[in-house]
Motif scaffolding. Structure first.
Motif: not given
Length: 245
Positions: A58-63, A65-73
């Motif tokens: 869900a994010t973009a950058g040069m470090d 750290i990254l983020e994901i968003t998970v929807d429960e199935l």
């Protein structure tokens, strides 16, 4: 990009909706990611059984750290654990970031039309965030199809951007429940509604579509029939047969 499995530290885990969660991961040595890429996550049970699932970033950058968003199935093997049980301080096995086609780069000059169905907003949000962080003057427009206001990801952030950003326009279609005071009743997304809420053909936008398979295929067909070049349309889809409903 990496094809090797690496260890990621969970540094944040925040509810996004009643059934989803945004998870922050720190990966030592990660040199950032492109907007639109995804990672694979591998869980291993005590008996050695493994399950691997892909999640858009869900994010973009040069470090690191990254983020994901998970929807429960329902009946999922991986998503219930990530949404309900994972805590800050846990560690996950990940591979990636992966992908070089369904991506947006700050050097891309064309206007951009984003079309999301439900949790398909995740990689498109990375593109929006990367665009807002850049000096790229191109116009971005997002059409977000949702069952209800409560099912939307990044609600406050998108609301703020839609009010304050001069480079982003956000449009919504609600298929089952609308916000209080909404000017129309819930409705299925149609070709007419689609074309009334996206950048026109003569603007020659790059188009990114993400959602369930039937949603993506239907939207793509409508766009091509309306004269948008197939070469300008990039798609990312996930499992299930959910369509325009």
């Amino acid at each position: 990009m990496s094809s090797l499995w690496r260890v990621a530290d969970v540094v944040s885990a925040d509810p996004e909706t009643d059934s989803s969660r945004t998870i922050g991961l720190r990966v030592d040595g990660l040199n950032g990611n492109l907007a639109g890429q995804h990672i694979d996550i591998r869980l291993t049970a005590d008996d050695g059984y493994t399950a691997v699932r892909s999640y858009s970033v869900a994010t973009a950058g040069m470090d690191e750290i990254l983020e994901i968003t998970v929807d429960e199935l329902a009946n999922g093997e991986v998503s219930p654990y990530l949404v309900r049980d994972l805590i800050v301080g846990d560690r996950l096995e990940i591979r990636g970031p992966v992908g070089g086609w369904f991506v947006w780069r700050p050097t891309d000059p064309n206007p951009v039309q984003l079309i999301a169905g439900g949790s398909g907003i995740v990689p498109l949000m990375a593109m929006i965030r990367a665009h807002e962080a850049s000096e790229n003057p191109s116009q971005f427009r997002l059409l977000y199809s949702l069952k209800s206001p409560e099912s939307g990801f990044y609600r406050e952030e998108l609301l703020t951007l839609s009010r304050e950003s001069r480079r982003l326009v956000v449009d919504y279609v609600y298929t089952r429940k609308v916000p209080e005071g909404w000017p129309s009743a819930p409705k299925r997304l149609s070709a007419e509604t689609l074309l009334a809420n996206i950048l026109p053909v003569h603007d020659s936008p790059d188009i990114f579509i993400c959602g369930q398979t039937m949603f993506v295929e239907t939207i793509t067909e409508w766009l091509v029939q309306a004269g948008y070049p197939a070469a300008s349309i990039k798609t990312e889809r996930f499992g299930g047969t959910g369509g325009i409903r």
